[in-house]
Motif scaffolding. Structure first.
Motif, PDB file in Angstrom:
ATOM      1  N   TYR A 135      21.403   0.006  -1.082  1.00 57.80           N
ATOM      2  CA  TYR A 135      20.768  -0.584  -2.252  1.00 57.80           C
ATOM      3  C   TYR A 135      19.280  -0.722  -1.996  1.00 57.80           C
ATOM      4  O   TYR A 135      18.860  -0.884  -0.851  1.00 57.80           O
ATOM      5  CB  TYR A 135      21.341  -1.975  -2.569  1.00 57.80           C
ATOM      6  CG  TYR A 135      22.724  -1.931  -3.154  1.00 57.80           C
ATOM      7  CD1 TYR A 135      22.934  -1.587  -4.489  1.00 57.80           C
ATOM      8  CD2 TYR A 135      23.826  -2.237  -2.395  1.00 57.80           C
ATOM      9  CE1 TYR A 135      24.212  -1.540  -5.028  1.00 57.80           C
ATOM     10  CE2 TYR A 135      25.110  -2.187  -2.915  1.00 57.80           C
ATOM     11  CZ  TYR A 135      25.287  -1.845  -4.239  1.00 57.80           C
ATOM     12  OH  TYR A 135      26.548  -1.795  -4.761  1.00 57.80           O
ATOM     13  N   ALA A 136      18.491  -0.700  -3.062  1.00 53.25           N
ATOM     14  CA  ALA A 136      17.048  -0.910  -2.963  1.00 53.25           C
ATOM     15  C   ALA A 136      16.756  -2.406  -3.061  1.00 53.25           C
ATOM     16  O   ALA A 136      17.214  -3.077  -3.990  1.00 53.25           O
ATOM     17  CB  ALA A 136      16.327  -0.162  -4.073  1.00 53.25           C
ATOM     18  N   TYR A 137      16.024  -2.912  -2.075  1.00 48.40           N
ATOM     19  CA  TYR A 137      15.622  -4.318  -2.035  1.00 48.40           C
ATOM     20  C   TYR A 137      14.110  -4.391  -1.885  1.00 48.40           C
ATOM     21  O   TYR A 137      13.514  -3.583  -1.160  1.00 48.40           O
ATOM     22  CB  TYR A 137      16.271  -5.043  -0.854  1.00 48.40           C
ATOM     23  CG  TYR A 137      17.762  -5.195  -0.970  1.00 48.40           C
ATOM     24  CD1 TYR A 137      18.327  -6.228  -1.705  1.00 48.40           C
ATOM     25  CD2 TYR A 137      18.611  -4.308  -0.328  1.00 48.40           C
ATOM     26  CE1 TYR A 137      19.709  -6.367  -1.810  1.00 48.40           C
ATOM     27  CE2 TYR A 137      19.991  -4.445  -0.420  1.00 48.40           C
ATOM     28  CZ  TYR A 137      20.529  -5.480  -1.163  1.00 48.40           C
ATOM     29  OH  TYR A 137      21.885  -5.611  -1.259  1.00 48.40           O
ATOM     30  N   PRO A 138      13.450  -5.365  -2.537  1.00 42.54           N
ATOM     31  CA  PRO A 138      11.997  -5.489  -2.449  1.00 42.54           C
ATOM     32  C   PRO A 138      11.511  -5.623  -0.996  1.00 42.54           C
ATOM     33  O   PRO A 138      12.127  -6.316  -0.180  1.00 42.54           O
ATOM     34  CB  PRO A 138      11.695  -6.768  -3.235  1.00 42.54           C
ATOM     35  CG  PRO A 138      12.853  -6.932  -4.153  1.00 42.54           C
ATOM     36  CD  PRO A 138      14.046  -6.386  -3.400  1.00 42.54           C
ATOM     37  N   LYS A 139      10.407  -4.971  -0.703  1.00 37.64           N
ATOM     38  CA  LYS A 139       9.857  -4.961   0.654  1.00 37.64           C
ATOM     39  C   LYS A 139       9.496  -6.366   1.150  1.00 37.64           C
ATOM     40  O   LYS A 139       9.586  -6.639   2.341  1.00 37.64           O
ATOM     41  CB  LYS A 139       8.633  -4.055   0.733  1.00 37.64           C
ATOM     42  CG  LYS A 139       9.001  -2.589   0.704  1.00 37.64           C
ATOM     43  CD  LYS A 139       7.770  -1.729   0.910  1.00 37.64           C
ATOM     44  CE  LYS A 139       8.163  -0.270   1.080  1.00 37.64           C
ATOM     45  NZ  LYS A 139       6.990   0.581   1.313  1.00 37.64           N
ATOM     46  N   GLU A 140       9.109  -7.275   0.250  1.00 42.20           N
ATOM     47  CA  GLU A 140       8.694  -8.603   0.693  1.00 42.20           C
ATOM     48  C   GLU A 140       9.848  -9.427   1.269  1.00 42.20           C
ATOM     49  O   GLU A 140       9.634 -10.498   1.835  1.00 42.20           O
ATOM     50  CB  GLU A 140       7.988  -9.378  -0.434  1.00 42.20           C
ATOM     51  CG  GLU A 140       8.844  -9.673  -1.625  1.00 42.20           C
ATOM     52  CD  GLU A 140       8.671  -8.647  -2.749  1.00 42.20           C
ATOM     53  OE1 GLU A 140       9.164  -8.919  -3.841  1.00 42.20           O
ATOM     54  OE2 GLU A 140       8.064  -7.592  -2.534  1.00 42.20           O
ATOM     55  N   LEU A 141      11.081  -8.946   1.144  1.00 39.98           N
ATOM     56  CA  LEU A 141      12.231  -9.657   1.706  1.00 39.98           C
ATOM     57  C   LEU A 141      12.524  -9.275   3.151  1.00 39.98           C
ATOM     58  O   LEU A 141      13.482  -9.770   3.740  1.00 39.98           O
ATOM     59  CB  LEU A 141      13.473  -9.373   0.855  1.00 39.98           C
ATOM     60  CG  LEU A 141      13.433  -9.854  -0.591  1.00 39.98           C
ATOM     61  CD1 LEU A 141      14.692  -9.445  -1.313  1.00 39.98           C
ATOM     62  CD2 LEU A 141      13.223 -11.359  -0.655  1.00 39.98           C
ATOM     63  N   PHE A 142      11.673  -8.433   3.747  1.00 42.41           N
ATOM     64  CA  PHE A 142      11.912  -7.939   5.091  1.00 42.41           C
ATOM     65  C   PHE A 142      10.656  -7.981   5.942  1.00 42.41           C
ATOM     66  O   PHE A 142       9.543  -7.979   5.424  1.00 42.41           O
ATOM     67  CB  PHE A 142      12.397  -6.469   5.050  1.00 42.41           C
ATOM     68  CG  PHE A 142      13.690  -6.296   4.336  1.00 42.41           C
ATOM     69  CD1 PHE A 142      14.893  -6.384   5.024  1.00 42.41           C
ATOM     70  CD2 PHE A 142      13.724  -6.056   2.977  1.00 42.41           C
ATOM     71  CE1 PHE A 142      16.096  -6.239   4.357  1.00 42.41           C
ATOM     72  CE2 PHE A 142      14.927  -5.895   2.306  1.00 42.41           C
ATOM     73  CZ  PHE A 142      16.114  -5.986   3.003  1.00 42.41           C
ATOM     74  N   GLU A 143      10.896  -8.024   7.258  1.00 42.17           N
ATOM     75  CA  GLU A 143       9.803  -7.844   8.209  1.00 42.17           C
ATOM     76  C   GLU A 143      10.284  -6.847   9.258  1.00 42.17           C
ATOM     77  O   GLU A 143      11.489  -6.711   9.474  1.00 42.17           O
ATOM     78  CB  GLU A 143       9.379  -9.161   8.841  1.00 42.17           C
ATOM     79  CG  GLU A 143      10.415  -9.858   9.650  1.00 42.17           C
ATOM     80  CD  GLU A 143       9.947 -11.205  10.185  1.00 42.17           C
ATOM     81  OE1 GLU A 143      10.478 -11.629  11.208  1.00 42.17           O
ATOM     82  OE2 GLU A 143       9.070 -11.836   9.566  1.00 42.17           O
TER      83      GLU A 143
END
Length: 52
Positions: free
Chosen positions: A41-49
């Motif tokens: 699934y595509a998830y917004p980049k700001e939810l990851f580091e």
């Protein structure tokens, strides 16, 4: 394949806070991540580091 740590709110069906996930792709706003259901699934980049 990129390793990313999820830093958003935990949801046992999709993603768990602090867990490292595999990103199999990305675009300008999202990572394509293999989630807890073993689905992509595509998830917004700001939810990851980045993860080591």
């Amino acid at each position: 394949m990129k390793k990313l740590k999820y830093i958003g709110k935990s949801d046992p069906i999709s993603l768990i806070n602090g867990k490292v996930y595999d990103a199999v792709g990305e675009n300008s706003w999202a990572y394509l991540v293999i989630d807890e259901e073993n689905e992509e699934y595509a998830y917004p980049k700001e939810l990851f580091e980045p993860s080591i």
